[in-house]
Design an enzyme around this catalytic site. Structure first.
Site, PDB file in Angstrom:
ATOM      1  N   THR A  88       0.840  -1.198   0.000  1.00  0.00           N
ATOM      2  CA  THR A  88       0.000   0.000   0.000  1.00  0.00           C
ATOM      3  C   THR A  88       0.871   1.244   0.000  1.00  0.00           C
ATOM      4  OG1 THR A  88      -1.753  -1.156   1.209  1.00  0.00           O
ATOM      5  CG2 THR A  88      -1.817   1.254   1.225  1.00  0.00           C
ATOM      6  N   HIS A 148       0.804  -9.786  -6.578  1.00  0.00           N
ATOM      7  CA  HIS A 148       1.360 -10.652  -5.541  1.00  0.00           C
ATOM      8  C   HIS A 148       1.912 -11.941  -6.140  1.00  0.00           C
ATOM      9  CE1 HIS A 148       0.138  -8.129  -2.332  1.00  0.00           C
ATOM     10  NE2 HIS A 148      -1.128  -8.430  -2.313  1.00  0.00           N
ATOM     11  N   TYR A 235      11.426  -3.435   3.311  1.00  0.00           N
ATOM     12  CA  TYR A 235      10.532  -2.510   3.987  1.00  0.00           C
ATOM     13  C   TYR A 235      11.276  -1.739   5.074  1.00  0.00           C
ATOM     14  CZ  TYR A 235       6.423  -0.936   6.670  1.00  0.00           C
ATOM     15  OH  TYR A 235       5.488  -0.186   7.336  1.00  0.00           O
TER      16      TYR A 235
END
Length: 343
Positions: A88, A148, A235
């Site tokens: 996101t 994905h 991340y």
């Protein structure tokens, strides 16, 4: 005005297209009953296809992409992630980077639209409904899509041509985020999935698009072999140095920031616009809003904490040790690693 002959040719072409799609649907219907099944996190089972666990409609999407996404271009961009790894946030960052000369920051689409509605979900777009609608060839070009799907389930015409950005995350945080997400969007008539049951599934690799370790390794190896077409990021690194990675993303996507943009603080403006704090507090992302593509998921479900290391508040030491050991064993010798606790 179309001539009778041109109208007939158009009709014949459409019949040919419909027939080719029907062949894919038939192949899907034949393959599905033959695949191993395991209990899903939702109301439906997951099926194992070529080593990965997928929802049946994700498998259909993969087959449609392989059969019908026949003309990818070098300008096409695909953001690839395993679920709950930061897609996101990265959707927002990449959308803002690519479109920074199209929108101003006061009226930016991200202020009124969820990132998932600005970047089409590849295999979700390619789903079958009662009228067999949804065509790869109806997407505008150049494409900026998210997916994905594992690298190995994408056609070579795609992986050798398009640019991919892949983001991975510490599996411990991924599991915790996924458990919260799944219980939020789980049908109300079903009891919540227990933390222990979900942990067992996840650690065995029985998870949407899992095992997460194999998923990450596929893109990691591709990034080592073709760094010009696959950018692999973590991340945790993007959270720590967001401005640095915004510049790296822009360079990789072929739209580097100019000296004037740097002076105007455009990088910092993008970082602020796309920050978890800003996006999660926007009215559009606090509302219970669903779409036809994701009927059970509201905008607010995509925003929980966005923290690094939140797993310590949920996992027992034994659970953390188990996931860390799997990660070490899976990634051994690959060059890919996370800063894991000592086990």
């Amino acid at each position: 005005m179309a001539t009778p002959n041109s109208s007939l040719q158009s009709h014949d072409k459409q019949e040919t297209v419909d027939e080719s799609y029907q062949k894919t649907y038939k192949k899907f219907d034949e393959i599905l009953p033959t695949l191993p099944k395991d209990k899903g996190w939702f109301s439906e089972h997951l099926v194992q296809y070529q080593g990965f666990w997928l929802k049946p409609r994700a498998l259909l999407g993969a087959l449609l992409i392989n059969d019908h996404f026949t003309n990818p271009q070098p300008s096409d961009i695909i953001l690839s992630t395993s679920p709950k790894c930061g897609s996101t946030w990265l959707r927002a960052l990449m959308f803002a980077i690519i479109n920074r000369n199209t929108y101003d920051f006061e009226t930016h689409p991200l202020l009124t639209t969820n990132p998932h509605d600005l970047v089409p979900f590849f295999e979700g777009y390619m789903r079958r409904d009662g009228s067999y609608s949804g065509r790869v060839d109806s997407l505008p070009s150049p494409w900026f899509l998210s997916s994905h799907l594992p690298h190995s389930l994408l056609p070579k015409s795609l992986t050798s041509t398009c640019r991919f950005v892949y983001i991975c995350r510490d599996p411990k945080d991924v599991f915790v985020s996924k458990w919260h997400f799944m219980n939020n969007v789980r049908p109300k008539e079903l009891p919540p999935i227990s933390f222990e049951e979900a942990f067992d599934l996840f650690s065995r690799g029985v998870s949407h698009y899992g095992p997460i370790w194999d998923h990450a390794l596929g893109y990691w190896k591709a990034s080592r072999e073709s760094p010009e077409t696959v950018m692999f990021v973590k991340y945790e690194d993007v959270k720590k140095e967001t401005s640095v990675y915004v510049r790296k993303l822009a360079d990789f996507l072929g739209v580097p920031f100019s000296a004037n943009e740097e002076e105007e603080g455009i990088v910092e403006k993008i970082v602020r616009l796309c920050s978890f704090e800003n996006l999660s507090n926007l009215e559009v992302n606090k509302t219970v809003k669903t779409t036809k593509v994701r009927p059970s998921v509201s905008n607010s479900d995509f925003f929980r904490k966005g923290q690094v290391g939140d797993w310590v508040n949920h996992l027992t030491p034994e659970m953390a040790q188990r996931l860390d050991q799997i990660t070490k064993d899976k990634f051994q010798g690959s060059g890919l690693s996370f800063d894991l606790q000592e086990t």
